[in-house]
Design a protein around this motif. Structure first.
Motif, short mmCIF file in Angstrom:
data_model
loop_
_atom_site.label_atom_id
_atom_site.label_comp_id
_atom_site.label_asym_id
_atom_site.label_seq_id
_atom_site.Cartn_x
_atom_site.Cartn_y
_atom_site.Cartn_z
N SER A 65 0.85 -1.19 0.00
CA SER A 65 0.00 0.00 0.00
C SER A 65 0.88 1.24 0.00
N LYS A 66 0.26 2.40 0.12
CA LYS A 66 1.00 3.65 0.19
C LYS A 66 1.93 3.69 1.40
N GLN A 67 1.53 3.00 2.47
CA GLN A 67 2.34 2.96 3.69
C GLN A 67 3.45 1.92 3.61
N GLY A 68 3.52 1.17 2.54
CA GLY A 68 4.47 0.07 2.40
C GLY A 68 3.71 -1.25 2.55
N TRP A 69 4.41 -2.32 2.92
CA TRP A 69 3.78 -3.62 3.09
C TRP A 69 3.00 -3.63 4.39
N VAL A 70 1.73 -4.02 4.30
CA VAL A 70 0.84 -4.04 5.46
C VAL A 70 0.01 -5.33 5.46
N TYR A 71 -0.48 -5.65 6.64
CA TYR A 71 -1.47 -6.71 6.78
C TYR A 71 -2.82 -6.02 6.84
N ASP A 72 -3.75 -6.45 6.04
CA ASP A 72 -5.11 -5.92 6.05
C ASP A 72 -5.97 -7.01 6.69
N VAL A 73 -6.40 -6.76 7.93
CA VAL A 73 -7.12 -7.76 8.72
C VAL A 73 -8.57 -7.31 8.91
N GLU A 74 -9.50 -8.19 8.59
CA GLU A 74 -10.91 -7.92 8.81
C GLU A 74 -11.31 -8.57 10.14
N VAL A 75 -11.81 -7.75 11.07
CA VAL A 75 -12.14 -8.22 12.40
C VAL A 75 -13.64 -8.04 12.64
N VAL A 76 -14.27 -9.10 13.16
CA VAL A 76 -15.69 -9.04 13.51
C VAL A 76 -15.79 -8.78 15.00
N SER A 77 -16.48 -7.69 15.34
CA SER A 77 -16.67 -7.31 16.73
C SER A 77 -18.16 -7.06 16.94
N GLY A 78 -18.83 -8.02 17.56
CA GLY A 78 -20.28 -7.92 17.71
C GLY A 78 -20.94 -7.97 16.34
N ALA A 79 -21.74 -6.95 16.03
CA ALA A 79 -22.40 -6.89 14.73
C ALA A 79 -21.61 -6.06 13.73
N LYS A 80 -20.44 -5.56 14.13
CA LYS A 80 -19.62 -4.71 13.27
C LYS A 80 -18.47 -5.50 12.65
N VAL A 81 -18.08 -5.06 11.47
CA VAL A 81 -16.89 -5.57 10.80
C VAL A 81 -15.93 -4.40 10.68
N ILE A 82 -14.71 -4.58 11.15
CA ILE A 82 -13.72 -3.51 11.17
C ILE A 82 -12.51 -3.94 10.35
N ASP A 83 -12.11 -3.07 9.41
CA ASP A 83 -10.90 -3.30 8.62
C ASP A 83 -9.73 -2.65 9.35
N VAL A 84 -8.75 -3.47 9.74
CA VAL A 84 -7.60 -2.98 10.49
C VAL A 84 -6.35 -3.19 9.64
N ARG A 85 -5.54 -2.15 9.51
CA ARG A 85 -4.27 -2.24 8.79
C ARG A 85 -3.14 -2.25 9.80
N VAL A 86 -2.25 -3.24 9.66
CA VAL A 86 -1.13 -3.40 10.59
C VAL A 86 0.17 -3.32 9.81
N ASP A 87 1.10 -2.49 10.27
CA ASP A 87 2.40 -2.32 9.64
C ASP A 87 3.18 -3.64 9.72
N ALA A 88 3.69 -4.10 8.59
CA ALA A 88 4.40 -5.38 8.54
C ALA A 88 5.81 -5.30 9.11
N GLU A 89 6.33 -4.10 9.32
CA GLU A 89 7.67 -3.95 9.87
C GLU A 89 7.65 -3.70 11.38
N LYS A 90 6.64 -2.97 11.86
CA LYS A 90 6.60 -2.58 13.27
C LYS A 90 5.54 -3.31 14.08
N GLY A 91 4.52 -3.84 13.42
CA GLY A 91 3.44 -4.51 14.12
C GLY A 91 2.42 -3.56 14.71
N ALA A 92 2.56 -2.28 14.40
CA ALA A 92 1.64 -1.26 14.92
C ALA A 92 0.41 -1.15 14.03
N VAL A 93 -0.72 -0.84 14.65
CA VAL A 93 -1.95 -0.61 13.90
C VAL A 93 -1.83 0.75 13.22
#
Length: 109
Positions: A65-93
């Motif tokens: 992505s524009k931020q470099g290599w990332v993990y794009d994780v889809e998380v289900v929380s209750g009735a919501k679906v949240i797209d979370v991007r995590v940096d592949a180098e630092k592990g930070a959201v």
């Protein structure tokens, strides 16, 4: 004669530009090569995303992505679906956003 010289120079310039673009494309890393170099493993990225969104991961992708290599994780929380991007180098959201209409898989075949 001068007209053919101009056309020849133009044709050579177009061919060179095409060759340069093709060479640049060949040097790009694909997902399989890049993930072997990622400092953060997939499981750690999924854990970070689940903790951030307070839910369970349903899907994860490794992408450039524009931020470099990332993990794009889809998380289900209750009735919501949240797209979370995590940096592949630092592990930070990097970001998290509610997925109101799931169009993320439209590109999949």
């Amino acid at each position: 004669m001068y007209r053919y010289t101009k056309l020849s120079v133009l044709a050579i310039a177009i061919a060179c530009a095409g060759a340069a673009a093709y060479a640049a494309q060949g040097s790009m890393e694909n997902d399989a090569e890049a993930i072997t170099k990622a400092r953060i493993p997939l499981i750690q990225a999924v854990n970070a995303a689940e903790q951030h969104a307070n839910g369970k991961a349903s899907r994860a992708e490794f992408e450039n992505s524009k931020q470099g290599w990332v993990y794009d994780v889809e998380v289900v929380s209750g009735a919501k679906v949240i797209d979370v991007r995590v940096d592949a180098e630092k592990g930070a959201v990097i970001s998290a956003a509610e997925d109101k209409a799931d169009h993320d898989d439209d590109h999949d075949k």
